[in-house]
Scaffold this motif. Structure first.
Motif, short mmCIF file in Angstrom:
data_model
loop_
_atom_site.label_atom_id
_atom_site.label_comp_id
_atom_site.label_asym_id
_atom_site.label_seq_id
_atom_site.Cartn_x
_atom_site.Cartn_y
_atom_site.Cartn_z
N MET A 1 -3.90 -2.20 -5.55
CA MET A 1 -2.87 -2.79 -6.41
C MET A 1 -2.61 -4.21 -5.95
O MET A 1 -1.64 -4.51 -5.27
CB MET A 1 -1.59 -1.95 -6.31
N ALA A 93 8.52 -0.60 -5.50
CA ALA A 93 7.74 -0.59 -4.25
C ALA A 93 8.55 0.02 -3.12
O ALA A 93 9.79 0.03 -3.15
CB ALA A 93 7.31 -2.01 -3.88
N ASP A 109 0.90 6.07 2.11
CA ASP A 109 0.29 6.32 0.81
C ASP A 109 0.10 7.82 0.59
O ASP A 109 0.42 8.36 -0.48
CB ASP A 109 -1.06 5.59 0.74
N LYS A 113 1.89 10.26 -2.25
CA LYS A 113 1.15 11.11 -3.18
C LYS A 113 1.64 12.54 -3.14
O LYS A 113 1.85 13.18 -4.18
CB LYS A 113 -0.35 11.05 -2.85
N PRO A 119 1.93 6.53 -9.40
CA PRO A 119 0.82 5.73 -8.85
C PRO A 119 1.09 4.23 -8.90
O PRO A 119 0.49 3.47 -8.14
CB PRO A 119 -0.37 6.10 -9.73
N GLU A 120 1.97 3.79 -9.81
CA GLU A 120 2.29 2.37 -9.94
C GLU A 120 3.31 1.89 -8.92
O GLU A 120 3.57 0.68 -8.82
CB GLU A 120 2.80 2.07 -11.35
N THR A 121 3.92 2.81 -8.17
CA THR A 121 4.84 2.39 -7.11
C THR A 121 4.03 1.81 -5.96
O THR A 121 3.24 2.51 -5.34
CB THR A 121 5.69 3.57 -6.61
N ALA A 122 4.24 0.54 -5.69
CA ALA A 122 3.43 -0.17 -4.70
C ALA A 122 3.96 0.05 -3.28
O ALA A 122 5.05 0.58 -3.07
CB ALA A 122 3.44 -1.67 -5.02
N THR A 143 -4.92 0.03 2.01
CA THR A 143 -4.77 0.93 0.88
C THR A 143 -4.69 0.12 -0.41
O THR A 143 -4.14 -0.99 -0.42
CB THR A 143 -3.51 1.81 1.00
N ASP A 144 -5.21 0.68 -1.48
CA ASP A 144 -5.16 0.00 -2.78
C ASP A 144 -3.74 -0.11 -3.31
O ASP A 144 -3.48 -0.89 -4.23
CB ASP A 144 -6.02 0.75 -3.80
N ARG A 145 -2.82 0.67 -2.76
CA ARG A 145 -1.44 0.63 -3.23
C ARG A 145 -0.68 -0.58 -2.67
O ARG A 145 0.38 -0.95 -3.17
CB ARG A 145 -0.72 1.92 -2.82
#
Length: 290
Positions: A1, A93, A109, A113, A119-122, A143-145
């Motif tokens: 993200m 976030a 992360d 989950k 999933p959009e929560t950074a 992490t991609d987040r």
């Protein structure tokens, strides 16, 4: 993200234990608010602050402001309970303090989950220790987040044994490493706070330095700092005018089948257009904000 052109000129810390502050944040012209459960909240007030933040998030009303919750460390007595309290509240976030390794972000992360976070929560990461700065590149890839680095300059200054100076020379290496890592992995990055609320000139000088270094905005400790931060971290009128002319020249060159363009005798390449488009997107977002 990865970070985007979302406005983050002014991001204000608000103590979760102060219900009036949580309410006031709905009306302030800042780009984002960090509802804080860590440094700004005493141990015996953590539970009440956690409940108040959850209620504030559920009630909403923060408009276009980005809403971030700074939880306590997951390794401490409050962090896991903090995290569990906001899974259904959909903050933008979660900000994790004192990040020193990518594993901390992976653990966060994974916990998010399991708790059912959107999933959009950074994830945002506080960069405030020497170990964290030295591992900035690894953390940025953790992490991609992950969406944003936040410089914790007070804690970092303490650990580095720095004597405060207006030019902040002692932070040069730390700022450089954090900025390089953030940009290499497409993250946003925010400058640390300025605590001398009476020194308006000093605050503005620090904002100008932050702009020059490449920060996206500044974290704040008082609403009176919002206006100057918004003004100083926005693209200047001259910069917007030049970016507009640059994009026009590029489009004209493309229409003529040319791979390069010139403006005022200077060559324009695609990398220049990318930056010009970023500035124009920020300007558009500022105008949309009103």
């Amino acid at each position: 993200m990865p970070g985007s052109s979302r406005l983050r000129r002014s991001v204000l810390y608000m103590p979760g234990a102060n219900s009036r502050a949580l309410e006031k944040a709905r009306t302030l012209p800042c780009d984002g608010v960090i509802l804080d459960l860590e440094d700004a909240v005493a141990p015996d007030a953590k539970a009440k602050a956690r409940q108040q933040i959850a209620e504030a998030l559920t009630a909403g009303g923060y408009g276009t402001r980005e809403v971030i919750v700074r939880i306590n460390s997951l390794d401490g007595p409050w962090g896991r309970e903090d995290l569990a309290a906001f899974a259904s509240c959909r903050p933008d976030a979660i900000l994790l303090p004192k990040v020193e390794s990518p594993q901390q972000l992976c653990d966060l992360d994974e916990a998010m989950k399991k708790l059912g976070y959107d999933p959009e929560t950074a994830i945002w990461a506080m960069m405030e220790t020497p170990r964290g700065i030295l591992a900035a590149d690894k953390i940025a890839a953790g992490t991609d987040r992950l969406a944003c680095f936040v410089m914790g300059t007070n804690d970092l200054a303490k650990d580095l044994h720095l004597t405060p100076t207006p030019a902040r020379e002692g932070f040069a290496t730390s700022f450089g490493l954090a900025l390089l890592a953030a940009r290499a992995f497409g993250l946003a990055i925010l400058d640390g706070v300025y605590g001398d609320l009476q020194n308006t000139e000093g605050f503005e000088q620090e904002c100008r330095q932050g702009v020059m270094l490449g920060f996206d905005g500044k974290t704040l400790v008082h609403p009176k700092q919002i206006g100057p931060a918004n003004d100083l971290f926005r693209p200047s009128a001259d910069a917007i005018a030049h970016a507009t002319r640059m994009v026009t020249a590029w489009k004209d060159a493309e229409a003529q089948g040319k791979g390069v363009a010139t403006l005022d005798g200077k060559m324009i390449e695609h990398l220049h257009i990318q930056d010009a488009q970023r500035l124009l997107a920020l300007d558009h977002a500022i105008k949309e904000r009103g």
